[in-house]
Design an enzyme around this catalytic site. Structure first.
Site: not given
Length: 460
Positions: A106, A250, A252, A254
């Site tokens: 993340s 970010d 990834d 999300d």
């Protein structure tokens, strides 16, 4: 160097000693534990798992280890390769797979990676399932397939397109209005998979896109957490390009944040507020965010005649409460949008499409839109604890001291005052209590934090 084993997955820094870091041995061990749990949980003849990763440098290595461990257990693997967390979640649903694993740490820096684990619904595991996987890993009670029963890896790199297809098919995403608005946007993809997915979405929405850090090398050009202090390049570029906004995600994809036309933060907390305002204008209903998220969502929900509910911190907790309260939208104050009409996961791509639809209908600039919402300011602090201190007893004392106020003990202690609130939570990884406050001005939020730090220290 660190290895953190939790119910939501396994994360750690690359390199170092086995059991202390996320080494190849640890990646194999926890992939095998997940595969073993999956067979227990699903109990069927064949199994299929979707795997995708962000662009961080260690991703390809970890992905090969994880995929081939599952192959060794007789599990069929659908390899999305470079992808996003919400795309993997969508793929589990669309493939009717038995589970999924996203290889991403993340917003953590590049030396980190992680295995984020999904169930057959494409949602993060609950506490009981996560605990069972940790038990299996601890016991190393794995059983692998015989040679004729090995799984296979099937590549499918179409899922970012398919994910975007599903978003554009939503009734609330107004593609024609967005195209007519003729937006010009600078995108910071932090050299990860957002640099692939976000420009592709914007292109299909007819948005002119200026790419900044959109080459998915995994070499993050700045701290990848989308906070104001990390986004100076994006802010400057928005002004230079005379753009309508900047968009940052970010690694990834999300978490979602916007920069206004003047180069100022729209406010990560206000991503969900603005999108909820739009959605609630289309369908009346309830909303959910976590206890550490802004009160502004409550205000907007009540304006539309709905009820707002707060869950414990953590996406799995938000999702559980959203289902219980039949929320039409929810998420977290870190820019995470969860739209049940699409799937139960934080999704920046659907967040972007809904936000741009809202802005196109309002015919306002970002700075003007921001002024239409109640202004709150947050302060995020921590108090160091004496080793061996009974933290639960300390928080219980605080709850009793403020029993004349609105107090929640769902997750630590949250005290709601008329014009402000404070949320006290113990950390699972450090000997600290996290102290989040919100008030009508930054000065008041900071002062409230200082007050509670002193009160905690007096009891410490």
């Amino acid at each position: 160097m660190t290895l953190i084993k939790s119910i939501s997955g396994i994360r750690g820094t690359i390199g170092g000693r086995v059991g202390d870091n996320l080494t190849p041995i640890d990646a194999v061990k926890y992939a095998a534990a997940y595969g073993t749990w999956l067979k227990e949980d699903r109990n069927k003849a064949t199994y299929r798992v979707v795997i995708g990763r962000d662009a961080r440098i260690s991703g390809a290595m970890i992905q090969q280890l994880v995929m081939n461990t599952l192959v060794g257990m007789g599990i069929q693997v659908i390899d999305l390769d470079l992808s996003t967390t919400p795309t993997v979640e969508m793929a589990v649903k669309l493939e009717h797979a038995d589970g999924g694993i996203i290889l991403t740490a993340s917003h953590n820096p590049k030396q980190w990676n992680a295995l984020k684990l999904l169930n057959y619904k494409g949602e993060f595991l609950n506490a009981a399932d996560g605990k069972r996987i940790l038990e299996i890993a601890e016991d190393e009670s794995f059983s692998f397939a015989l040679v004729d029963e090995l799984g296979k890896i099937t590549k499918n790199q179409a899922y970012i397109d398919l994910h975007i297809d599903e978003i554009l098919a939503l009734d609330w995403v107004d593609v024609e209005a967005i195209k007519a608005a003729d937006f010009r946007v600078v995108v910071d993809g932090v050299n990860s998979t957002g640099g692939i997915a976000v420009p592709h979405l914007l292109d299909r929405l007819g948005v002119e896109t200026v790419k900044l850090f959109c080459d998915p090398t995994g070499e993050f050009p700045h701290n990848p957490e989308p906070l104001k202090e990390h986004l100076t390049d994006l802010s400057e570029r928005v002004v230079q390009e005379n753009a309508d906004m900047g968009i940052v995600v970010d690694p990834d994809v999300d978490r979602l944040a916007f920069i206004d036309e003047n180069g100022a933060m729209f406010g990560e907390e206000y991503t969900l507020v603005a999108v909820a305002d739009y959605v609630l204008g289309k369908q009346k209903g309830n909303t959910v965010s976590n206890l550490s998220s802004s009160r502004a969502l409550r205000d907007v929900t009540q304006k539309h005649g709905g009820s707002y509910f707060a869950s414990a911190v953590g996406e799995v907790n938000v999702v559980a409460l959203m289902k219980e309260k039949q929320a039409v939208i929810g998420g977290e104050g870190n820019g995470g949008i969860i739209l049940p009409n699409l799937h139960y996961g934080r999704d920046s791509l659907v967040g972007i499409a809904l936000f741009l639809s809202h802005l196109a209908h309002k015919k306002l600039s970002l700075s003007e839109l921001r002024k239409t919402y109640p202004s709150y300011y947050m302060s995020k602090n921590k108090a160091q604890l004496t080793p061996g201190l009974n933290v639960d007893a300390l928080l219980d004392t605080m709850a009793k001291q403020y029993s004349n106020e609105e107090v929640s003990t769902v997750d630590g202690v949250k005290i709601d005052f008329e014009e402000s609130w404070v949320h006290l939570r113990k950390s699972n990884t450090e000997p600290i209590i996290r102290i989040y406050t919100e008030a009508k001005t930054q000065k008041e939020a900071d002062q409230l934090a200082v007050r509670f730090i002193k009160e905690l220290e007096s009891l410490n």
